[in-house]
Motif scaffolding. Sequence first.
Motif, PDB file in Angstrom:
ATOM      1  N   ASP A   1       0.821  -1.213   0.000  1.00 39.68           N
ATOM      2  CA  ASP A   1       0.000   0.000   0.000  1.00 39.68           C
ATOM      3  C   ASP A   1       0.858   1.267   0.000  1.00 39.68           C
ATOM      4  O   ASP A   1       0.477   2.280  -0.591  1.00 39.68           O
ATOM      5  N   ASP A   2       2.042   1.204   0.662  1.00 35.59           N
ATOM      6  CA  ASP A   2       2.959   2.354   0.650  1.00 35.59           C
ATOM      7  C   ASP A   2       3.372   2.687  -0.774  1.00 35.59           C
ATOM      8  O   ASP A   2       3.404   3.863  -1.176  1.00 35.59           O
ATOM      9  N   VAL A   3       3.668   1.677  -1.562  1.00 33.94           N
ATOM     10  CA  VAL A   3       4.122   1.898  -2.942  1.00 33.94           C
ATOM     11  C   VAL A   3       2.972   2.419  -3.805  1.00 33.94           C
ATOM     12  O   VAL A   3       3.174   3.294  -4.656  1.00 33.94           O
ATOM     13  N   LYS A   4       1.755   1.920  -3.560  1.00 32.66           N
ATOM     14  CA  LYS A   4       0.602   2.399  -4.327  1.00 32.66           C
ATOM     15  C   LYS A   4       0.380   3.890  -4.098  1.00 32.66           C
ATOM     16  O   LYS A   4       0.154   4.662  -5.035  1.00 32.66           O
ATOM     17  N   GLY A   5       0.461   4.322  -2.831  1.00 30.26           N
ATOM     18  CA  GLY A   5       0.286   5.732  -2.525  1.00 30.26           C
ATOM     19  C   GLY A   5       1.425   6.579  -3.070  1.00 30.26           C
ATOM     20  O   GLY A   5       1.213   7.675  -3.607  1.00 30.26           O
ATOM     21  N   PHE A   6       2.645   6.080  -2.950  1.00 34.90           N
ATOM     22  CA  PHE A   6       3.827   6.779  -3.457  1.00 34.90           C
ATOM     23  C   PHE A   6       3.710   7.004  -4.965  1.00 34.90           C
ATOM     24  O   PHE A   6       3.949   8.100  -5.481  1.00 34.90           O
ATOM     25  N   THR A   7       3.309   5.946  -5.690  1.00 35.02           N
ATOM     26  CA  THR A   7       3.204   6.034  -7.140  1.00 35.02           C
ATOM     27  C   THR A   7       2.097   6.998  -7.556  1.00 35.02           C
ATOM     28  O   THR A   7       2.225   7.726  -8.549  1.00 35.02           O
ATOM     29  N   LYS A   8       1.012   7.025  -6.793  1.00 29.53           N
ATOM     30  CA  LYS A   8      -0.094   7.926  -7.110  1.00 29.53           C
ATOM     31  C   LYS A   8       0.341   9.385  -7.000  1.00 29.53           C
ATOM     32  O   LYS A   8       0.037  10.208  -7.881  1.00 29.53           O
ATOM     33  N   ILE A   9       1.065   9.737  -5.955  1.00 29.70           N
ATOM     34  CA  ILE A   9       1.557  11.105  -5.781  1.00 29.70           C
ATOM     35  C   ILE A   9       2.613  11.417  -6.844  1.00 29.70           C
ATOM     36  O   ILE A   9       2.639  12.507  -7.426  1.00 29.70           O
ATOM     37  N   LEU A  10       3.499  10.460  -7.107  1.00 28.04           N
ATOM     38  CA  LEU A  10       4.562  10.658  -8.091  1.00 28.04           C
ATOM     39  C   LEU A  10       3.996  10.933  -9.480  1.00 28.04           C
ATOM     40  O   LEU A  10       4.555  11.702 -10.266  1.00 28.04           O
ATOM     41  N   SER A  11       2.823  10.334  -9.768  1.00 26.98           N
ATOM     42  CA  SER A  11       2.229  10.486 -11.097  1.00 26.98           C
ATOM     43  C   SER A  11       1.474  11.807 -11.277  1.00 26.98           C
ATOM     44  O   SER A  11       1.125  12.181 -12.404  1.00 26.98           O
TER      45      SER A  11
END
Length: 396
Positions: free
Chosen positions: A372-382
């Motif tokens: 879930d940490d990576v999912k949130g990180f990727t969403k902000i990064l995008s």
Amino acid sequence: MDKVVLAYSGGLDTSYCVKYLSEELGLEVYTALANTGGFSREELEAVEKRAYALGAKKHVTLDVTDAYYEKCIKYMVFGNVLRNKTYPISVSSERTFQALAIVKYAKQIGAKYVAHGSTGAGNDQVRFDLCFEVFAPEMKIITPTRDLKLSRETEIAYLKAHGFDADWTKMAYSINKGVWGTSVGGKETLHSATNLPDKAYPSQLSKEGTESLEIEFEKGEVVGVNGKKIDKIEAINLLEKIGSAWAIGRDTHVGDTIVGIKGRVGFEAAAPMLIIKSHELLEKHTLTKWQQYWKEQLGNWYGMFMHEAMYSEPVMRDIETFLENSQRTVSGKVFVRLRPYHFDLIGIESEHDLMNNAFAEYGEMNNAWTADDVKGFTKILSMPLKIYNAVNKIKP
């Protein structure tokens, strides 16, 4: 008689200069060989004997190897300096330190002139001239080979006419050797389509199969070879001996000269290539991506300035400070496999290795974050990409 100090190597050009300066210009010639680690004791003795036979008033050998390492080589290692990603700036970087030694000696004996045997079509003329102009502006620079546009045949004929001869056929290739490598020039390097034959290189392949090598670094400097602690200059010489037996470190550098033309030169530099590439691998494991990025930029600039004789530019000291500071964690061992004409970097061992599996194993397991940490990180990064593409109606 007025004194002139000639930067003397014992080769054809500088041999001609000794005779010309004394016979034609009536000067008292002091020959000085600034040794950067490329001569054996026997070779130094032969050079001295030749200088006196040509008519030198006095000959001296000025050993600048340690200064060359401390003030230049170690920073080129820190910066992984390879000119045009090929050449470890071997002889190019030596010239500045040779010129500085010549200036110091010329001032000591009260010389009115300094001289060198460079031609008018290469880099060395600028390297010597620039140093002489900056640090000995009161001395006139004399350059017979350049000023008279002399050919090799003309120089040989002049020396013969003045009672001096030697086996000049041994000089079919122009070879300049120092602790940081050997340059090799010949008829093949004058053209774009030909390359040096094996026989042109001072060292020849003498081993077969493979050999393991271990190089140990401490804060970016070599401190051990094959498990044995060793002095830095001694380490370079040992690695050159080991690597040259495998004919490692041979290549041809193609680049832009200081005077604006393209040039080619062959070189043999086993130790520099083994050290730089091993050091670079160790840095990949022990430095952050931004340390590596900015080191690459500044290392490239440092190499370019060194190649183009700008060592006395103050920014060089600033870059050196950055490079040295970047080496705080660059300590550890690098494992290398040697084979004919090639070497392979096997891996490293370091307490500063950032591939620490306590956090993650690339492509395998994450221990320091959740899915879930990576999912949130990727969403902000995008987000900035998402906004740009949406606003500008860009379709895949």
